[in-house]
Scaffold this motif. Structure first.
Motif, mmCIF file in Angstrom:
data_model
loop_
_atom_site.group_PDB
_atom_site.id
_atom_site.type_symbol
_atom_site.label_atom_id
_atom_site.label_comp_id
_atom_site.label_asym_id
_atom_site.label_seq_id
_atom_site.Cartn_x
_atom_site.Cartn_y
_atom_site.Cartn_z
ATOM 1 N N ARG A 22 22.255 -2.110 -8.610
ATOM 2 C CA ARG A 22 23.656 -2.039 -8.875
ATOM 3 C C ARG A 22 24.207 -0.783 -7.718
ATOM 4 O O ARG A 22 25.377 -1.473 -7.405
ATOM 5 C CB ARG A 22 23.665 -1.669 -10.325
ATOM 6 N N VAL A 23 23.851 -0.016 -7.628
ATOM 7 C CA VAL A 23 24.458 0.945 -6.568
ATOM 8 C C VAL A 23 24.545 0.392 -5.289
ATOM 9 O O VAL A 23 25.781 0.647 -4.427
ATOM 10 C CB VAL A 23 23.652 2.611 -6.834
ATOM 11 N N TYR A 24 23.536 -0.153 -4.892
ATOM 12 C CA TYR A 24 23.514 -0.633 -3.474
ATOM 13 C C TYR A 24 24.470 -1.901 -3.171
ATOM 14 O O TYR A 24 25.241 -1.757 -2.366
ATOM 15 C CB TYR A 24 22.172 -1.096 -2.941
ATOM 16 N N SER A 25 24.430 -2.659 -4.338
ATOM 17 C CA SER A 25 25.509 -3.807 -4.323
ATOM 18 C C SER A 25 26.918 -3.200 -4.255
ATOM 19 O O SER A 25 27.640 -3.793 -3.575
ATOM 20 C CB SER A 25 25.066 -4.786 -5.168
ATOM 21 N N ARG A 26 27.212 -2.242 -4.995
ATOM 22 C CA ARG A 26 28.511 -1.720 -5.178
ATOM 23 C C ARG A 26 28.791 -1.258 -3.750
ATOM 24 O O ARG A 26 29.917 -1.473 -3.203
ATOM 25 C CB ARG A 26 28.808 -0.675 -6.212
ATOM 26 N N ALA A 27 27.686 -0.444 -2.967
ATOM 27 C CA ALA A 27 28.319 0.398 -1.859
ATOM 28 C C ALA A 27 28.566 -0.990 -0.705
ATOM 29 O O ALA A 27 29.153 -0.654 0.266
ATOM 30 C CB ALA A 27 26.775 1.054 -1.452
ATOM 31 N N ARG A 36 27.747 11.264 -5.704
ATOM 32 C CA ARG A 36 26.954 11.539 -7.205
ATOM 33 C C ARG A 36 26.838 10.252 -7.706
ATOM 34 O O ARG A 36 25.881 10.353 -8.616
ATOM 35 C CB ARG A 36 28.474 12.063 -7.912
ATOM 36 N N ASP A 37 27.229 8.960 -7.255
ATOM 37 C CA ASP A 37 26.599 7.862 -7.659
ATOM 38 C C ASP A 37 24.977 7.507 -7.688
ATOM 39 O O ASP A 37 24.441 6.854 -8.377
ATOM 40 C CB ASP A 37 27.380 6.749 -7.325
ATOM 41 N N ALA A 38 24.633 8.436 -6.485
ATOM 42 C CA ALA A 38 23.227 7.878 -6.310
ATOM 43 C C ALA A 38 22.221 8.785 -6.637
ATOM 44 O O ALA A 38 21.049 8.932 -6.510
ATOM 45 C CB ALA A 38 22.980 8.046 -4.618
ATOM 46 N N GLY A 39 22.803 9.734 -7.729
ATOM 47 C CA GLY A 39 21.921 10.754 -8.169
ATOM 48 C C GLY A 39 20.891 10.371 -8.979
ATOM 49 O O GLY A 39 19.536 10.842 -8.977
ATOM 50 N N GLN A 40 21.008 9.186 -9.569
ATOM 51 C CA GLN A 40 19.975 8.586 -10.418
ATOM 52 C C GLN A 40 19.033 7.427 -9.697
ATOM 53 O O GLN A 40 18.064 7.010 -10.225
ATOM 54 C CB GLN A 40 20.493 7.780 -11.666
ATOM 55 N N VAL A 41 19.483 7.339 -8.263
ATOM 56 C CA VAL A 41 18.765 6.164 -7.631
ATOM 57 C C VAL A 41 18.300 6.722 -6.246
ATOM 58 O O VAL A 41 18.545 6.677 -5.207
ATOM 59 C CB VAL A 41 19.426 4.957 -7.611
ATOM 60 N N LEU A 60 28.548 8.415 0.572
ATOM 61 C CA LEU A 60 27.433 7.575 1.321
ATOM 62 C C LEU A 60 27.904 6.122 1.671
ATOM 63 O O LEU A 60 28.400 5.400 0.874
ATOM 64 C CB LEU A 60 26.240 7.409 0.277
ATOM 65 N N VAL A 61 27.355 5.648 2.912
ATOM 66 C CA VAL A 61 27.471 4.459 3.504
ATOM 67 C C VAL A 61 26.233 3.765 3.259
ATOM 68 O O VAL A 61 25.109 4.110 3.676
ATOM 69 C CB VAL A 61 28.203 4.455 4.704
ATOM 70 N N PRO A 62 26.354 2.202 3.163
ATOM 71 C CA PRO A 62 25.147 1.619 3.073
ATOM 72 C C PRO A 62 24.701 1.072 4.338
ATOM 73 O O PRO A 62 25.511 0.738 5.341
ATOM 74 C CB PRO A 62 25.641 0.112 2.162
ATOM 75 N N THR A 63 23.281 0.939 4.653
ATOM 76 C CA THR A 63 22.833 0.198 5.748
ATOM 77 C C THR A 63 23.195 -1.382 5.559
ATOM 78 O O THR A 63 23.052 -1.879 4.460
ATOM 79 C CB THR A 63 21.212 0.379 5.500
ATOM 80 N N SER A 64 23.481 -1.989 6.555
ATOM 81 C CA SER A 64 23.850 -3.415 6.286
ATOM 82 C C SER A 64 22.549 -4.378 5.918
ATOM 83 O O SER A 64 21.536 -4.066 6.050
ATOM 84 C CB SER A 64 24.405 -4.056 7.504
ATOM 85 N N PRO A 65 22.748 -5.300 5.118
ATOM 86 C CA PRO A 65 21.845 -6.361 4.381
ATOM 87 C C PRO A 65 21.104 -7.077 5.673
ATOM 88 O O PRO A 65 19.936 -7.134 5.468
ATOM 89 C CB PRO A 65 22.630 -7.267 3.701
#
Length: 346
Positions: A22-27, A36-41, A60-65
């Motif tokens: 859920r968090v990675y998809s949103r990122a 703070r959104d990544a505190g539980q993951v 936090l920024v995501p690594t590209s798929p």
């Protein structure tokens, strides 16, 4: 925090937990997420799927798929390569120990022996027929080399038809070159849903597994000797090797993926990767199931496409455009060839 992610979320990047998904998809959709959104993951940080935004450390920024997919494919490729090397080492070690015990009295080889050496084509075929008669569920095979000859397909056809009549499911792995053989296509059409076939650029040496309890592998280069393996650990290991190759393979009913590199075919991309590993033409041809002459013709076209005037320069160009491993597609029209400027418009 770095050490807790893998303990609470025991998974890799190939299968995220629900919260991580859920968090990675949103990122990915938004380009970044609050820290703070990544505190539980924490798993996303441990797996390097999220990393701090250098412009604002509270985000936090995501690594590209695409980069994650490349990383996963590279890991699978390395696992399979390591498995192939271990199989070869195990067979060589067995032959060495067998040679040391050549002068000792041989123990009787009953049907329950963990390893039996089968010498002569008639003995090999008889043992295969016995395993076919006992098989009730599944047959897994790896068929190396190129286009299958009609006589090779006909030799095992009676066993395949017997298995199909009993409701046994068969899965076969071939090299991509085998796709061009009409005999194989006729065989698959005859067998129907009883056989599922896939292909890879290269596979391990011949392997046949019946019901995951008995396996047959060659014991010499001309295949006049074979090993019949019934040891659970050995058979289980070979099943694992097969399943990893199967996941990487492409169904024969599906087209090969486009390399998306102008002027370079899928086969030439495979040849480039093997050239980058330092293999000679004969070795590359054998591993891909093609003739040495065909292999050299592909290398010549590869050199022309990449603008390489020598074998050494070809190796450099292969690395420059990313053909030496599982990389992102490259547009060769934007690549500069030394001494020739940009290839745009060629």
């Amino acid at each position: 925090m770095a050490g807790t992610g893998t303990e609470e979320h025991p998974h890799g990047a190939d299968r995220l937990c629900e919260a991580g998904d859920r968090v990675y998809s949103r990122a990915v959709r938004r380009g970044r997420v609050p820290r703070r959104d990544a505190g539980q993951v924490p798993c996303l940080l441990d797996l390097a799927l999220l990393h701090p935004d250098p412009d604002d450390m509270d985000w936090l920024v995501p690594t590209s798929p695409q980069e994650v997919m490349t990383r996963l494919l590279r890991g699978l490729y390395e696992d399979v390569s390591a498995s192939q090397r271990r199989v070869g080492t195990a067979v060589a070690a067995y032959e060495w120990y067998a040679g040391l015990g050549g002068s000792a009295p041989a123990a009787p080889a009953g049907e329950g022996s963990a390893i039996r050496v089968l010498e002569g084509l008639s003995r090999i075929q008889a043992a295969m027929d016995e395993a076919t008669e006992a098989c009730t569920r599944e047959v897994l095979t790896v068929q190396p080399g190129g286009i299958r000859r009609e006589d090779e397909l006909a030799e095992g056809l009676h066993r395949a038809l017997t298995l199909r009549g009993r409701g046994v499911h068969m899965r076969d792995l071939y090299t991509h070159v085998a796709r061009h053989g009409q005999g194989l296509l006729n065989y698959l059409e005859l067998m129907g849903e009883a056989v599922e076939a896939r292909s890879l650029d290269e596979v391990i040496d011949r392997l046949i597994l019946f019901d995951r309890t008995v396996a047959f592998i060659p014991a010499n280069t001309d295949r006049t000797m074979a090993l019949e393996l019934r040891h659970p650990a050995l058979v289980g290991y070979l099943v694992t090797v097969f399943e990893r190759l199967w996941r990487l393979a492409i169904p024969l009913t599906a087209p090969l993926p486009d390399t998306r590199i102008e002027g370079i075919s899928h086969r030439e991309q495979s040849i480039a990767a093997l050239l980058a590993e330092g293999h000679q033409d004969a070795v590359i041809a054998e591993r891909l199931g093609i003739s040495v002459r065909t292999c050299r013709a592909h290398i010549a076209r590869l050199s022309e496409t990449l603008g390489a005037a020598s074998r050494t320069q070809l190796g450099v160009r292969i690395a420059q455009v990313g053909l030496d491993g599982p990389q992102e597609p490259v547009d060769l029209t934007q690549v500069t060839v030394p001494g020739q400027g940009s290839r745009t418009g060629r």
